[in-house]
Scaffold this motif. Structure first.
Motif, PDB file in Angstrom:
ATOM      1  N   UNK A  52       0.882  -1.235   0.057  1.00  0.00           N
ATOM      2  CA  UNK A  52       0.057  -0.002  -0.042  1.00  0.00           C
ATOM      3  C   UNK A  52       0.825   1.299  -0.145  1.00  0.00           C
ATOM      4  N   UNK A  53       2.191   0.982   0.082  1.00  0.00           N
ATOM      5  CA  UNK A  53       2.995   2.104   0.301  1.00  0.00           C
ATOM      6  C   UNK A  53       2.764   3.204  -0.950  1.00  0.00           C
ATOM      7  N   UNK A  54       2.607   4.222  -0.874  1.00  0.00           N
ATOM      8  CA  UNK A  54       2.612   5.463  -1.884  1.00  0.00           C
ATOM      9  C   UNK A  54       1.227   5.841  -2.260  1.00  0.00           C
ATOM     10  N   UNK A  55       0.138   5.164  -1.423  1.00  0.00           N
ATOM     11  CA  UNK A  55      -1.218   5.535  -1.456  1.00  0.00           C
ATOM     12  C   UNK A  55      -1.213   6.714  -0.865  1.00  0.00           C
ATOM     13  N   UNK A  56      -2.771   7.334  -0.773  1.00  0.00           N
ATOM     14  CA  UNK A  56      -2.956   8.794  -0.135  1.00  0.00           C
ATOM     15  C   UNK A  56      -2.980   8.608   1.453  1.00  0.00           C
ATOM     16  N   UNK A  57      -3.349   7.198   1.672  1.00  0.00           N
ATOM     17  CA  UNK A  57      -3.818   7.040   3.127  1.00  0.00           C
ATOM     18  C   UNK A  57      -2.551   6.649   3.801  1.00  0.00           C
ATOM     19  N   UNK A  58      -1.541   5.809   3.194  1.00  0.00           N
ATOM     20  CA  UNK A  58      -0.159   5.608   3.832  1.00  0.00           C
ATOM     21  C   UNK A  58       0.518   6.700   3.959  1.00  0.00           C
ATOM     22  N   UNK A  59       0.792   7.809   2.905  1.00  0.00           N
ATOM     23  CA  UNK A  59       1.602   8.997   2.895  1.00  0.00           C
ATOM     24  C   UNK A  59       0.982   9.882   4.179  1.00  0.00           C
ATOM     25  N   UNK A  60      -0.435   9.907   4.216  1.00  0.00           N
ATOM     26  CA  UNK A  60      -0.905  10.820   5.317  1.00  0.00           C
ATOM     27  C   UNK A  60      -0.627  10.082   6.685  1.00  0.00           C
ATOM     28  N   UNK A  61      -0.638   8.991   6.757  1.00  0.00           N
ATOM     29  CA  UNK A  61      -0.253   8.246   8.066  1.00  0.00           C
ATOM     30  C   UNK A  61       1.342   8.336   8.357  1.00  0.00           C
ATOM     31  N   UNK A  62       2.222   8.428   7.357  1.00  0.00           N
ATOM     32  CA  UNK A  62       3.609   8.479   7.529  1.00  0.00           C
ATOM     33  C   UNK A  62       3.911   9.868   8.066  1.00  0.00           C
ATOM     34  N   UNK A  63       3.244  10.917   7.437  1.00  0.00           N
ATOM     35  CA  UNK A  63       3.355  12.369   7.883  1.00  0.00           C
ATOM     36  C   UNK A  63       2.998  12.381   9.136  1.00  0.00           C
ATOM     37  N   UNK A  64       1.872  12.007   9.718  1.00  0.00           N
ATOM     38  CA  UNK A  64       1.410  12.343  11.024  1.00  0.00           C
ATOM     39  C   UNK A  64       2.469  11.212  12.008  1.00  0.00           C
ATOM     40  N   UNK A  65       2.658  10.092  11.771  1.00  0.00           N
ATOM     41  CA  UNK A  65       3.380   9.344  12.550  1.00  0.00           C
ATOM     42  C   UNK A  65       4.952  10.105  12.561  1.00  0.00           C
ATOM     43  N   UNK A  66       5.387  10.609  11.336  1.00  0.00           N
ATOM     44  CA  UNK A  66       6.704  11.096  11.523  1.00  0.00           C
ATOM     45  C   UNK A  66       6.952  12.321  12.442  1.00  0.00           C
ATOM     46  N   UNK A  67       5.864  13.049  12.476  1.00  0.00           N
ATOM     47  CA  UNK A  67       6.020  14.218  13.622  1.00  0.00           C
ATOM     48  C   UNK A  67       6.148  13.629  14.968  1.00  0.00           C
ATOM     49  N   UNK A  68       5.299  12.416  15.327  1.00  0.00           N
ATOM     50  CA  UNK A  68       5.495  12.022  16.603  1.00  0.00           C
ATOM     51  C   UNK A  68       6.579  11.135  16.802  1.00  0.00           C
ATOM     52  N   UNK A  69       7.143  10.564  15.800  1.00  0.00           N
ATOM     53  CA  UNK A  69       8.435   9.974  16.122  1.00  0.00           C
ATOM     54  C   UNK A  69       9.782  10.417  16.749  1.00  0.00           C
TER      55      UNK A  69
END
Length: 228
Positions: A187-204
């Motif tokens: 699923x990598x590259x889909x809009x849902x995963x990109x949004x998830x990675x953006x949010x989790x990246x801020x938390x990481x």
């Protein structure tokens, strides 16, 4: 043997339905730059699960527990003093990292922070150790695993067979994490995963500082409350 195999698969299936492990892997998979490095996290979980299973089955864990209890009873000041000192160091380091992370974030350097810290924090060795530590903590409440080991003990098998059954349990335990890895990559590259990675990246950026701080607080409480 078929009954034992069925017990192994059934117990490991229920034990593998671990939402905390799945959530943690999703967070880590969103953070790592080289996605295949998440295998080190899975390997850490599997290795710790296997080692602890063999240790419990052959009584090594009980022997180590008694050894640590004996050392604590014989040298309480050294043991608790060391725990207190280590806790203070971890607590200070955690607070410092949190303050620095927040300061950099307020200055708009979140991208630089992620770029500079993520590789160091999420190296293959770090992922392996995180997986092993997570598994060891989880095993304190892994009732299906201890039930399986109790059943396995009753069969009095030779070592190769014991190893085979614990490996089967181990594989079933990490199977959902393996499937999550392939599903996430698909699923990598889909809009849902990109949004998830953006949010989790801020938390990481806050994960390691918070964990270090909590570890320090626990050690300070353990050492300070137990000093004679």
């Amino acid at each position: 043997m078929l009954l034992l195999l069925g017990t192994t698969i059934t117990a490991s299936f229920f034990d593998s339905l671990n939402p905390s492990a799945i959530a943690q892997q999703m967070l880590l998979q969103a953070m790592v730059k080289v996605k295949r490095h998440i295998w080190f996290f899975i390997l850490g979980i599997g290795t710790a699960n296997l080692a602890m299973g063999l240790a419990v089955y052959y009584g090594i864990a009980l022997w180590v527990s008694r050894l640590l209890a004996g050392l604590t009873e014989a040298y309480p000041l050294c043991v608790y003093g060391t725990a207190l000192a280590a806790g203070l160091i971890c607590l200070a380091a955690g607070i410092r990292l949190i303050v620095k992370t927040r300061s950099d974030s307020e200055k708009g350097n979140e991208g630089e922070l992620a770029a500079s810290k993520a590789p160091a924090q999420l190296s293959p060795l770090s992922l392996f150790l995180m997986g092993a530590a997570f598994c060891i903590v989880e095993l304190t409440s892994a009732f299906p695993y201890f039930g399986f080991l109790a059943v396995l003990t009753g069969y009095q098998l030779i070592f190769p067979l014991v190893l085979v059954f614990i490996l089967i349990y181990d594989f079933m335990y990490v199977l959902p994490l393996i499937l999550l890895y392939f599903g996430y990559n698909r699923m990598q590259g889909t809009a849902a995963v990109r949004k998830l990675e953006h949010v989790l990246g801020r938390i990481s950026a806050y994960i390691v500082p918070v964990v270090v701080g909590l570890l320090g607080a626990f050690l300070v409480y353990y050492g300070g409350s137990s000093l004679p």
